[in-house]
Design a protein around this motif. Structure first.
Motif, PDB file in Angstrom:
ATOM      1  N   GLY A   1      94.449  80.687  35.647  1.00  0.00           N
ATOM      2  CA  GLY A   1      93.801  80.635  34.339  1.00  0.00           C
ATOM      3  C   GLY A   1      92.416  81.267  34.437  1.00  0.00           C
ATOM      4  N   THR A   2      91.861  81.648  33.310  1.00  0.00           N
ATOM      5  CA  THR A   2      90.518  82.235  33.285  1.00  0.00           C
ATOM      6  C   THR A   2      89.662  81.512  32.255  1.00  0.00           C
ATOM      7  OG1 THR A   2      91.219  83.925  31.681  1.00  0.00           O
ATOM      8  CG2 THR A   2      91.294  84.519  34.020  1.00  0.00           C
ATOM      9  N   VAL A   3      88.370  81.475  32.532  1.00  0.00           N
ATOM     10  CA  VAL A   3      87.419  80.862  31.615  1.00  0.00           C
ATOM     11  C   VAL A   3      86.168  81.726  31.599  1.00  0.00           C
ATOM     12  CG1 VAL A   3      86.447  79.374  33.427  1.00  0.00           C
ATOM     13  CG2 VAL A   3      86.163  78.751  31.019  1.00  0.00           C
ATOM     14  N   LYS A   4      85.563  81.861  30.423  1.00  0.00           N
ATOM     15  CA  LYS A   4      84.342  82.646  30.286  1.00  0.00           C
ATOM     16  C   LYS A   4      83.162  81.714  30.074  1.00  0.00           C
ATOM     17  CE  LYS A   4      85.867  87.196  28.719  1.00  0.00           C
ATOM     18  NZ  LYS A   4      85.748  88.235  27.660  1.00  0.00           N
ATOM     19  N   LEU A   5      82.145  81.861  30.932  1.00  0.00           N
ATOM     20  CA  LEU A   5      80.909  81.095  30.818  1.00  0.00           C
ATOM     21  C   LEU A   5      79.741  82.055  30.994  1.00  0.00           C
ATOM     22  CD1 LEU A   5      81.779  77.934  32.945  1.00  0.00           C
ATOM     23  CD2 LEU A   5      81.543  78.043  30.466  1.00  0.00           C
ATOM     24  N   ASN A   6      78.824  82.036  30.055  1.00  0.00           N
ATOM     25  CA  ASN A   6      77.653  82.922  30.103  1.00  0.00           C
ATOM     26  C   ASN A   6      78.069  84.388  30.253  1.00  0.00           C
ATOM     27  OD1 ASN A   6      75.936  80.642  29.980  1.00  0.00           O
ATOM     28  ND2 ASN A   6      76.106  80.371  32.194  1.00  0.00           N
ATOM     29  N   ASN A   7      79.100  84.768  29.461  1.00  0.00           N
ATOM     30  CA  ASN A   7      79.594  86.156  29.421  1.00  0.00           C
ATOM     31  C   ASN A   7      80.154  86.637  30.762  1.00  0.00           C
ATOM     32  OD1 ASN A   7      78.827  86.494  26.684  1.00  0.00           O
ATOM     33  ND2 ASN A   7      76.711  86.912  27.334  1.00  0.00           N
ATOM     34  N   LYS A   8      80.589  85.683  31.582  1.00  0.00           N
ATOM     35  CA  LYS A   8      81.187  86.034  32.865  1.00  0.00           C
ATOM     36  C   LYS A   8      82.505  85.288  33.026  1.00  0.00           C
ATOM     37  CE  LYS A   8      80.117  86.386  37.787  1.00  0.00           C
ATOM     38  NZ  LYS A   8      79.103  86.140  38.855  1.00  0.00           N
ATOM     39  N   ALA A   9      83.530  85.992  33.519  1.00  0.00           N
ATOM     40  CA  ALA A   9      84.864  85.397  33.668  1.00  0.00           C
ATOM     41  C   ALA A   9      85.013  84.776  35.057  1.00  0.00           C
ATOM     42  CB  ALA A   9      85.942  86.455  33.447  1.00  0.00           C
ATOM     43  N   TYR A  10      85.613  83.579  35.096  1.00  0.00           N
ATOM     44  CA  TYR A  10      85.890  82.874  36.343  1.00  0.00           C
ATOM     45  C   TYR A  10      87.377  82.540  36.392  1.00  0.00           C
ATOM     46  CZ  TYR A  10      80.820  82.303  36.478  1.00  0.00           C
ATOM     47  OH  TYR A  10      79.468  82.531  36.479  1.00  0.00           O
ATOM     48  N   THR A  11      87.914  82.534  37.595  1.00  0.00           N
ATOM     49  CA  THR A  11      89.343  82.294  37.784  1.00  0.00           C
ATOM     50  C   THR A  11      89.586  80.893  38.322  1.00  0.00           C
ATOM     51  OG1 THR A  11      89.701  84.638  38.267  1.00  0.00           O
ATOM     52  CG2 THR A  11      91.444  83.120  38.916  1.00  0.00           C
ATOM     53  N   LEU A  12      90.610  80.233  37.773  1.00  0.00           N
ATOM     54  CA  LEU A  12      91.016  78.916  38.243  1.00  0.00           C
ATOM     55  C   LEU A  12      92.490  78.945  38.618  1.00  0.00           C
ATOM     56  CD1 LEU A  12      89.207  78.374  35.342  1.00  0.00           C
ATOM     57  CD2 LEU A  12      89.056  76.153  36.486  1.00  0.00           C
ATOM     58  N   GLU A  13      92.889  78.017  39.484  1.00  0.00           N
ATOM     59  CA  GLU A  13      94.280  77.943  39.942  1.00  0.00           C
ATOM     60  C   GLU A  13      94.780  76.504  39.858  1.00  0.00           C
ATOM     61  OE1 GLU A  13      96.907  78.650  44.051  1.00  0.00           O
ATOM     62  OE2 GLU A  13      94.853  79.431  43.877  1.00  0.00           O
ATOM     63  N   ILE A  14      96.025  76.337  39.387  1.00  0.00           N
ATOM     64  CA  ILE A  14      96.616  75.000  39.296  1.00  0.00           C
ATOM     65  C   ILE A  14      96.929  74.494  40.708  1.00  0.00           C
ATOM     66  CG2 ILE A  14      98.610  73.652  38.531  1.00  0.00           C
ATOM     67  CD1 ILE A  14      98.786  75.377  36.085  1.00  0.00           C
ATOM     68  N   LYS A  15      96.390  73.315  41.042  1.00  0.00           N
ATOM     69  CA  LYS A  15      96.621  72.727  42.350  1.00  0.00           C
ATOM     70  C   LYS A  15      97.549  71.521  42.304  1.00  0.00           C
ATOM     71  CE  LYS A  15      94.040  75.394  44.891  1.00  0.00           C
ATOM     72  NZ  LYS A  15      94.642  76.241  45.950  1.00  0.00           N
ATOM     73  N   LYS A  16      97.616  70.855  41.155  1.00  0.00           N
ATOM     74  CA  LYS A  16      98.463  69.662  41.057  1.00  0.00           C
ATOM     75  C   LYS A  16      98.942  69.501  39.631  1.00  0.00           C
ATOM     76  CE  LYS A  16      98.615  64.758  42.344  1.00  0.00           C
ATOM     77  NZ  LYS A  16      97.854  63.613  42.909  1.00  0.00           N
ATOM     78  N   VAL A  17     100.241  69.202  39.473  1.00  0.00           N
ATOM     79  CA  VAL A  17     100.843  68.997  38.152  1.00  0.00           C
ATOM     80  C   VAL A  17     101.253  67.536  38.019  1.00  0.00           C
ATOM     81  CG1 VAL A  17     102.692  69.655  36.576  1.00  0.00           C
ATOM     82  CG2 VAL A  17     101.679  71.377  38.089  1.00  0.00           C
ATOM     83  N   PHE A  18     100.749  66.873  36.997  1.00  0.00           N
ATOM     84  CA  PHE A  18     101.140  65.489  36.697  1.00  0.00           C
ATOM     85  C   PHE A  18     102.236  65.550  35.631  1.00  0.00           C
ATOM     86  CE2 PHE A  18      96.701  65.557  37.929  1.00  0.00           C
ATOM     87  CZ  PHE A  18      96.639  64.570  38.913  1.00  0.00           C
ATOM     88  N   THR A  19     103.472  65.253  36.024  1.00  0.00           N
ATOM     89  CA  THR A  19     104.612  65.451  35.125  1.00  0.00           C
ATOM     90  C   THR A  19     104.795  64.315  34.121  1.00  0.00           C
ATOM     91  OG1 THR A  19     106.068  64.460  36.816  1.00  0.00           O
ATOM     92  CG2 THR A  19     105.852  66.862  36.793  1.00  0.00           C
ATOM     93  N   GLN A  20     103.996  63.257  34.225  1.00  0.00           N
ATOM     94  CA  GLN A  20     104.112  62.168  33.249  1.00  0.00           C
ATOM     95  C   GLN A  20     103.589  62.634  31.889  1.00  0.00           C
ATOM     96  OE1 GLN A  20     102.129  58.574  34.357  1.00  0.00           O
ATOM     97  NE2 GLN A  20     102.722  57.463  32.531  1.00  0.00           N
TER      98      GLN A  20
END
Length: 416
Positions: free
Chosen positions: A288-307
């Motif tokens: 996933g990506t998020v923009k903060l202060n006009n800069k893009a940062y990348t995130l990665e899913i590490k754990k899925v809670f299926t409930q």
């Protein structure tokens, strides 16, 4: 006799009225058709949005909201109940592992520790007495064995001597038999003494082992009791920041009460809520990506809670590489979560038209830009900005993407 009935003829005047009425009705119908379900509708170009269909790199994604949390949180629960006697730090303090946070008092627990210590000391004393008695008994058995051994040696010497003398006729048979019987008697005594000494050794070892086991168990119980008393002092389990401390001096705390938590401040994770519609398409490693202060940062899913709760489920994401400066616990982030790999596709901008058409048709602008007419289309995947066009449009086509709510059921727009 039948009387013939003359047929009435419609006069020219009445016929003219009927034709006029039909013409008026036809005019009304024509006007209704033109206004309610007509083929054209005049619109101002400034009031609509026109976008060009283009071929470009496309990746399906969905917008999701996340909240920033510490990378690790350790909860502080009261392992033992008691009264809060002392607070060493306040909420928000930075702690080192093992640093005391607060101290509880529990008279019953402390009294139990004293009784347990007394029991251990009494048992240790009894074990020492038993060991001394067993050691003394072993010494006595060994002394008895030495006496028997000495008697056997002497009996054997006398018997051997008398046997030679008897064979030479120097002594009588009575003396010989007497020495022989004494020798055999001493041999039996030796066998019995060896057996008694062996059994005594086994019994002593068993008694010592049982005493040691009993002492070890009691000592373990004492250590456990000491640990329980030690748990009255609540300490930091890790290095981090103390948050949500809920305890005041004089307050009675029951066992298991949540006192607060310690957050690891070396990193952050983002807890994300996602609609259950996508649960089959979410897995570890998605980006996933998020923009903060006009800069893009990348995130990665590490754990899925299926409930699933209230139609939503959660995932934990962590930053890949650089972490945004100034990010704080509890901060909300808007993330674009990728559901597919990048590919080249025909794209149309998202807009209000979809609410009216459901993606089944769209107004396509003519080449001269003076009008727009309905064309059937089929859309595929989508992201936060575009729909993927599967069929019905070509690259370079211009379409109206704004809302169609005011257009009614017209077939064509006249653009002015």
């Amino acid at each position: 006799m039948d009387i013939p009935i003359e047929k009435k003829k419609i006069s020219n005047k009445k016929l003219g009225l009927i034709i006029g009425a039909l013409a008026i009705i036809a005019l009304i119908v024509f006007v209704i058709i033109q206004t309610s379900g007509g083929t054209k509708f005049n619109v101002d170009k400034e009031r609509i949005s026109i976008h060009t269909v283009s071929k470009n790199v496309f990746q399906e994604n969905i917008p999701v909201n996340g909240i920033v949390l510490p990378i690790t949180t350790i909860y502080l629960d009261a392992l033992e109940g008691g009264r809060v006697e002392e607070k060493f730090v306040e909420d928000g303090a930075m702690l080192k592992k093992g640093e005391p946070i607060l101290r509880l008092s529990n008279t019953d627990l402390e009294l139990s520790l004293i009784n347990q210590e007394t029991s251990v000391y009494n048992l240790l004393t009894q074990m020492q007495i038993s060991q001394n008695a067993a050691r003394q008994n072993t010494i006595n058995r060994q002394n008895q064995f030495t006496d028997v051994e000495n008697s056997l040696i002497e009996a054997k010497r006398v018997y051997s001597l008398n046997k030679r003398l008897y064979e030479k006729g120097a002594i009588g048979r009575q003396d010989f038999e007497s020495s022989k019987n004494n020798y055999e008697y001493q041999e039996e005594r030796m066998k019995l003494a060896k057996q008694v000494l062996s059994e005594d050794s086994i019994s002593s070892k068993l008694e010592v082992r049982q005493a040691r086991d009993s002492y070890s168990r009691t000592q373990s119980a004492l250590e456990l009791m000491r640990k329980k008393v030690g748990d009255l002092v609540v300490k930091a389990p890790i290095d981090g920041q103390l948050t949500s401390l809920d305890a005041e001096i004089g307050q009675s705390i029951t066992k298991g009460t949540r006192l607060g938590q310690v957050d690891v401040t070396s990193g952050f994770k983002v807890r994300v809520d996602i609609d259950e519609h996508y649960i089959s398409r979410i897995y570890n490693g998605q980006i996933g990506t998020v923009k903060l202060n006009n800069k893009a940062y990348t995130l990665e899913i590490k754990k899925v809670f299926t409930q699933v709760t209230n139609g939503r489920f959660q995932v934990d994401m962590t930053f890949n590489g650089e972490v945004p400066e100034g990010i704080r616990r509890g901060q909300n982030l808007q993330i674009r979560l990728a559901l597919s790999a990048e590919k080249e596709a025909l794209l149309v901008s998202k807009g209000g038209f979809f609410q009216k058409t459901g993606g089944n048709w769209i107004f396509k602008v003519s080449e001269d830009g003076s009008s727009a007419y309905k064309v059937n289309i089929r859309l595929g995947s989508q992201n936060t900005e575009y729909y993927e066009v599967v069929e019905g449009l070509n690259s370079g086509d211009k379409v109206v993407t704004s809302s169609y709510d005011s257009f009614g059921d017209v077939e064509e727009l006249v653009i002015k």
